[in-house]
Design a protein around this motif. Structure first.
Motif, PDB file in Angstrom:
ATOM      1  N   MET A  32      10.318  68.191  46.973  1.00 55.60           N
ATOM      2  CA  MET A  32      11.609  69.420  48.139  1.00 55.60           C
ATOM      3  C   MET A  32      11.037  70.664  48.753  1.00 55.60           C
ATOM      4  SD  MET A  32      14.093  67.848  46.811  1.00 55.60           S
ATOM      5  CE  MET A  32      13.263  66.910  46.271  1.00 55.60           C
ATOM      6  N   ILE A  35      10.587  68.416  52.659  1.00 50.86           N
ATOM      7  CA  ILE A  35      11.896  67.609  52.878  1.00 50.86           C
ATOM      8  C   ILE A  35      12.025  69.357  53.432  1.00 50.86           C
ATOM      9  CG2 ILE A  35      14.050  66.714  51.902  1.00 50.86           C
ATOM     10  CD1 ILE A  35      12.402  64.965  50.419  1.00 50.86           C
ATOM     11  N   PRO A  39      13.014  67.690  57.470  1.00 50.22           N
ATOM     12  CA  PRO A  39      13.380  66.825  56.894  1.00 50.22           C
ATOM     13  C   PRO A  39      13.825  65.328  57.602  1.00 50.22           C
ATOM     14  CG  PRO A  39      14.343  68.801  57.446  1.00 50.22           C
ATOM     15  CD  PRO A  39      13.026  69.208  58.138  1.00 50.22           C
ATOM     16  N   SER A  42      11.542  62.901  55.176  1.00 52.42           N
ATOM     17  CA  SER A  42      12.118  62.894  53.798  1.00 52.42           C
ATOM     18  C   SER A  42      12.037  61.420  53.071  1.00 52.42           C
ATOM     19  CB  SER A  42      13.778  63.273  53.533  1.00 52.42           C
ATOM     20  OG  SER A  42      14.744  62.324  54.195  1.00 52.42           O
ATOM     21  N   ILE A  45       8.204  61.245  52.220  1.00 51.25           N
ATOM     22  CA  ILE A  45       8.428  62.275  51.160  1.00 51.25           C
ATOM     23  C   ILE A  45       8.446  61.689  49.770  1.00 51.25           C
ATOM     24  CG2 ILE A  45       8.501  64.346  50.300  1.00 51.25           C
ATOM     25  CD1 ILE A  45       8.365  65.456  53.651  1.00 51.25           C
ATOM     26  N   GLN A  46       9.827  61.236  50.266  1.00 52.31           N
ATOM     27  CA  GLN A  46      10.414  60.239  48.479  1.00 52.31           C
ATOM     28  C   GLN A  46      10.202  59.388  47.650  1.00 52.31           C
ATOM     29  OE1 GLN A  46      14.538  60.019  49.077  1.00 52.31           O
ATOM     30  NE2 GLN A  46      14.706  60.075  47.091  1.00 52.31           N
TER      31      GLN A  46
END
Length: 74
Positions: A32, A35, A39, A42, A45-46
């Motif tokens: 989080m 992110i 952004p 994301s 990263i996710q």
């Protein structure tokens, strides 16, 4: 003596689960944070977060199984 083995196995399984919960929490918090900083990244990263969380959960499952095998084989 048998009750001691069962108690130690429960303690081992509990420690494995608590360790996994802490690990997944740290992974989620770091994801989080990353992110929030970038952004646009994301998706990557996710994906990395989900893979890392799955590996942590796999290690926790291994710990629980090892603790239960310790009881069942004695």
């Amino acid at each position: 003596m048998e009750l001691l083995h069962v108690g130690l196995a429960a303690l081992g399984a509990g420690l494995a689960v608590v360790g996994a919960a802490i690990g997944v929490g740290k992974i989620g918090a770091a994801a989080m944070d990353a992110i929030a900083r970038q952004p646009e990244a994301s998706g990557k990263i996710q994906t990395a977060m989900i893979i890392a969380a799955a590996l942590v959960e796999g290690v926790a499952l291994f710990g629980v199984v090892a603790a239960l095998l310790g009881v069942l084989t004695t």
